[in-house]
Design an enzyme around this catalytic site. Structure first.
Site, PDB file in Angstrom:
ATOM      1  N   CYS A   1       0.890  -1.170   0.000  1.00 37.45           N
ATOM      2  CA  CYS A   1       0.000   0.000   0.000  1.00 37.45           C
ATOM      3  C   CYS A   1       0.920   1.210   0.000  1.00 37.45           C
ATOM      4  CB  CYS A   1      -0.877   0.010   1.236  1.00 37.45           C
ATOM      5  SG  CYS A   1      -1.718  -1.549   1.558  1.00 37.45           S
ATOM      6  N   ALA A   2       1.470   1.506  -1.137  1.00 37.50           N
ATOM      7  CA  ALA A   2       2.663   2.345  -1.167  1.00 37.50           C
ATOM      8  C   ALA A   2       2.410   3.849  -1.199  1.00 37.50           C
ATOM      9  CB  ALA A   2       3.531   1.950  -2.355  1.00 37.50           C
ATOM     10  N   ALA A   3       1.277   4.303  -1.764  1.00 37.49           N
ATOM     11  CA  ALA A   3       1.072   5.747  -1.917  1.00 37.49           C
ATOM     12  C   ALA A   3       1.043   6.428  -0.544  1.00 37.49           C
ATOM     13  CB  ALA A   3      -0.224   6.015  -2.662  1.00 37.49           C
ATOM     14  N   PRO A   4       1.530   7.637  -0.391  1.00 38.15           N
ATOM     15  CA  PRO A   4       2.074   8.493  -1.451  1.00 38.15           C
ATOM     16  C   PRO A   4       3.524   8.191  -1.822  1.00 38.15           C
ATOM     17  CG  PRO A   4       2.129   9.656   0.626  1.00 38.15           C
ATOM     18  CD  PRO A   4       1.495   8.320   0.911  1.00 38.15           C
TER      19      PRO A   4
ATOM     20  N   SER B   1       6.567   7.898   0.260  1.00 35.21           N
ATOM     21  CA  SER B   1       7.791   8.337   0.926  1.00 35.21           C
ATOM     22  C   SER B   1       8.598   7.136   1.409  1.00 35.21           C
ATOM     23  CB  SER B   1       7.462   9.265   2.087  1.00 35.21           C
ATOM     24  OG  SER B   1       6.501   8.679   2.923  1.00 35.21           O
ATOM     25  N   LYS B   2       7.913   6.101   1.839  1.00 33.18           N
ATOM     26  CA  LYS B   2       8.646   4.914   2.285  1.00 33.18           C
ATOM     27  C   LYS B   2       9.174   4.136   1.085  1.00 33.18           C
ATOM     28  CE  LYS B   2       6.220   4.574   6.649  1.00 33.18           C
ATOM     29  NZ  LYS B   2       4.852   5.090   6.531  1.00 33.18           N
TER      30      LYS B   2
ATOM     31  N   ASP C   1      -5.626  -4.131  -5.975  1.00 37.61           N
ATOM     32  CA  ASP C   1      -6.150  -4.240  -4.623  1.00 37.61           C
ATOM     33  C   ASP C   1      -5.139  -5.083  -3.839  1.00 37.61           C
ATOM     34  OD1 ASP C   1      -7.384  -5.113  -2.330  1.00 37.61           O
ATOM     35  OD2 ASP C   1      -9.300  -5.547  -3.292  1.00 37.61           O
TER      36      ASP C   1
ATOM     37  N   ASP D   1       1.939  -1.526   4.855  1.00 34.82           N
ATOM     38  CA  ASP D   1       1.560  -0.319   5.598  1.00 34.82           C
ATOM     39  C   ASP D   1       0.076  -0.089   5.288  1.00 34.82           C
ATOM     40  OD1 ASP D   1       2.004   1.947   7.164  1.00 34.82           O
ATOM     41  OD2 ASP D   1       2.549   3.175   5.441  1.00 34.82           O
TER      42      ASP D   1
ATOM     43  N   CYS E   1      -0.729   3.627  11.460  1.00 34.53           N
ATOM     44  CA  CYS E   1      -0.532   4.783  12.331  1.00 34.53           C
ATOM     45  C   CYS E   1      -1.754   4.887  13.253  1.00 34.53           C
ATOM     46  CB  CYS E   1      -0.237   6.051  11.553  1.00 34.53           C
ATOM     47  SG  CYS E   1      -1.394   6.412  10.272  1.00 34.53           S
TER      48      CYS E   1
END
Ligand SMILES: *[C@@H]1O[C@H](CO)[C@@H](O)[C@H](O)[C@H]1NC(C)=O
Length: 636
Positions: free
Chosen positions: A30-33, A35-36, A88, A114, A167
């Site tokens: 779940c990469a967006a946006p 930064s990681k 997905d 994430d 988070c």
């Protein structure tokens, strides 16, 4: 690695430490946006001298528009080892990879999971979380989180590590997900004890007991107490594991809870899972594991085993070899449908070139004998080791205008998964067709985006320039040759017109000059020498050189001009937009300018994610909160 968490606190440093040491196949679910993801790519490229690091990062996001944030992040890093896909996460397809002619399931050595979360850990920064918080948010996300995490561990290589993070501080989104995952793994997964890898970080161990609350305030201690009319909102996997033995063996205390006051950050949760054997429901996959991952397995498993032996290791039942083969065939379901195409040996003729992409231009690899290539090879005196098989274009028919490049591993993935993957972007631009055509000996000029990848293979047309020349090149649009140092002047004089490489090597005896090498693409004209570098990169280099840059038309810069062409258009009016003087606040400027594009993008991306998932979908606010949290931790 000595990282001071107190001063540079934020989840990104944590990820850096936890994910350090890996080299191979990485999936960011779940990469967006992004930064990681960017950090993951940077790690792959830790050695600048390796143009094609082994391995790759596949960055996924469910939202098509948000995928373009990832593309933007990836472009900034100019890596040939990143691919952005749009699936997905809970049903991200199993990919195949060709290992010396044998198709194998692609297992990842590292997975970052994430997941979408309620974001309640970010409430110090996000006032909306206060207004909108209910226990319902977490209850609704739990199922999705568990499904994504489950899909993740299925694709993890034996010995591989998956980082699960949110988070949020709600155990329903955290320990409950991890406990359920551990339970159904039947010993295939183990929580890693990473405490020794995080010196100086303050955190709280994962919790083992919690209750579940409904929106109306009703608490439940166990699944058996939940009335049947509530059993859709509350699920059994949300509760702690009853069996005390089992629960102890899970070592939930190895989960990491970062509370806001610990490091003065947002609150977040991290768990590192190690896969010790195939998931019980895909036992047959084991024989397909890459040898490579076996090596990783040995290292990580021994490290994990050092803790305690409480976790039961399930022995894999012996199975006949032919049965294994059958199972693996079954696993690669799509393969049978593709068998016609797969029968082809050697590189397919250009007519049959495979198409990739989804609502995107196709990705078409150059055929071995494409007549396009020899003139390029000659003009730039490319090293024989240059991997021309990895060159691709984004058009199937018509004139090839841009040439892109991917690493050999990504080429393998692209070629072998064209039917199942929705690729949004991959590859970096290495050459662009010149509008002036062949009159310059070569129709293709170098593109700045790919120059650091290409440079090690180029043996001609390289001009060494001094720092003053670099300044001229970056601040003037089309400077006359006379503006350059006499050395440069001399070098260029005998060189045929056309595309060139401008190389700056730092001089250690002049410590107040730029101390890192710079490679710029340029053009040698009749009377001038210019750099073909996109504006944002020019600014970046100028800042590194301590030159202050004021820009009048900042707002006009849009997504495209920053990430796309390094062309004339971008360099037009350079001088008008810039004003220079020596800068004492270079660092401050850098921080500001670096963050701004992301913010602009974030604002433009406040678009409700489409509900593409059949099941529970996180609310858009939650998704946004997650991103804001990501961004704030970058800024911090
Ligand atoms: C799969 O990848 C390998 C290695 O890159 C390549 O040789 C092979 O042709 C690919 N298979 C297909 C069906 O394209």
């Amino acid at each position: 690695v000595d990282i001071s968490f107190a001063s540079r606190s934020g989840s990104n440093e944590l990820f850096h430490v936890i994910l350090l040491n890996f080299l191979f196949y990485i999936l960011d679910m779940c990469a967006a946006p992004g930064s990681k993801t960017a950090q993951l790519i940077e790690m792959l490229h830790a050695d600048m001298n390796v143009p094609f690091p082994e391995g790759f990062v596949i960055a996924n996001d469910i939202d098509n528009k948000r995928c373009y944030l990832l593309v933007h992040q990836a472009k900034r890093l100019n890596s040939p080892c990143i691919m952005v896909v749009n699936h997905d996460a809970s049903s991200i397809p199993t990919l195949q990879i060709d290992n010396s002619g044998r198709k194998e399931v692609l297992f990842y050595d590292r997975i970052l999971c994430d997941v979408p979360c309620s974001g309640d850990g970010t409430m110090r920064k996000n006032i909306d979380v206060w207004k909108k918080w209910t226990t319902q948010n977490s209850l609704q996300l739990h199922g999705l989180q568990l499904r994504i995490a489950t899909r993740g561990v299925e694709q993890l290589a034996e010995g591989g590590r998956m980082v699960y993070s949110t988070c949020s501080l709600n155990p329903v989104e955290n320990e409950a997900v991890i406990a359920s995952l551990l339970e159904k793994s039947e010993g295939a997964l183990e929580l890693a004890d990473v405490s020794s890898e995080l010196p100086g970080l303050k955190w709280m161990p994962g919790i083992t007991q919690w209750k579940v609350m409904l929106k109306d305030g009703q608490w439940f201690e166990a699944w058996k107490d939940v009335p049947s009319n509530r059993q859709t909102q509350i699920r059994p996997t949300m509760f702690p594991i009853k069996d005390e033995e089992k629960q102890k063996a899970m070592n939930l205390e190895r989960c990491i809870r970062i509370l806001p006051h610990h490091q003065n950050t947002g609150g977040f949760f991290v768990a590192v899972l190690i896969k010790k054997s195939p998931m019980p429901w895909n036992k047959r996959q084991s024989k397909l594991q890459r040898k490579l991952s076996q090596r990783t397995a040995d290292i990580s498993v021994s490290a994990a085993a050092a803790e305690d032996g409480a976790v039961e290791i399930v022995e894999e039942p012996p199975a006949a070899e032919d049965e294994e083969t059958k199972e693996s065939q079954h696993l690669l379901t799509v393969e049978s449908e593709q068998s016609k195409k797969d029968g082809v040996c050697g590189p397919p003729p250009s007519k049959k070139m495979k198409l990739f992409g989804f609502k995107e231009d196709p990705f078409v690899f150059l055929s071995e004998d494409d007549p396009l290539f020899p003139p390029i090879q000659k003009f730039y005196a490319l090293d024989p080791s240059f991997p021309k098989m990895n060159l691709l274009t984004r058009t199937q028919e018509g004139k090839k205008r841009q040439l892109y490049m991917v690493s050999k591993e990504l080429r393998n993935v692209l070629l072998n998964n064209s039917e199942r993957m929705k690729v949004i972007n991959t590859g970096i631009k290495v050459w662009s067709r010149n509008s002036d055509g062949e009159q310059f000996g070569c129709a293709f000029r170098l593109a700045q985006e790919g120059i650091y990848t290409l440079y090690p293979f180029i043996n001609a047309r390289i001009i060494n320039v001094c720092i003053e020349d670099v300044k001229v090149l970056l601040t003037q649009e089309n400077p006359f040759l006379s503006k350059f140092s006499s050395e440069t002047h001399k070098w260029v004089k005998d060189l045929a017109m056309g595309s060139i490489v401008l190389k700056y090597e730092p001089d250690p005896s002049k410590p107040d000059t730029l101390q890192c090498p710079v490679v710029l693409c340029g053009w040698h004209g009749k009377t001038s020498l210019r750099a073909f570098v996109p504006k944002n990169e020019r600014l970046h280099y100028l800042r590194m050189m301590g030159v202050e840059v004021f820009k009048a038309k900042r707002k006009e810069e849009d997504f495209e001009s920053k990430t796309e062409e390094g062309d004339q258009d971008n360099t037009k009016h350079m001088e008008e937009e810039m004003d220079m003087e020596h800068n004492e606040l270079a660092t401050k400027m850098e921080a500001e300018v670096d963050e701004e594009p992301i913010h602009e993008l974030m604002e433009s991306s406040v678009i409700e994610p489409e509900n593409k998932m059949e099941n529970v979908q996180p609310s858009s606010e939650n998704a946004e909160n997650r991103d804001i949290a990501d961004l704030s931790s970058v800024k911090a």
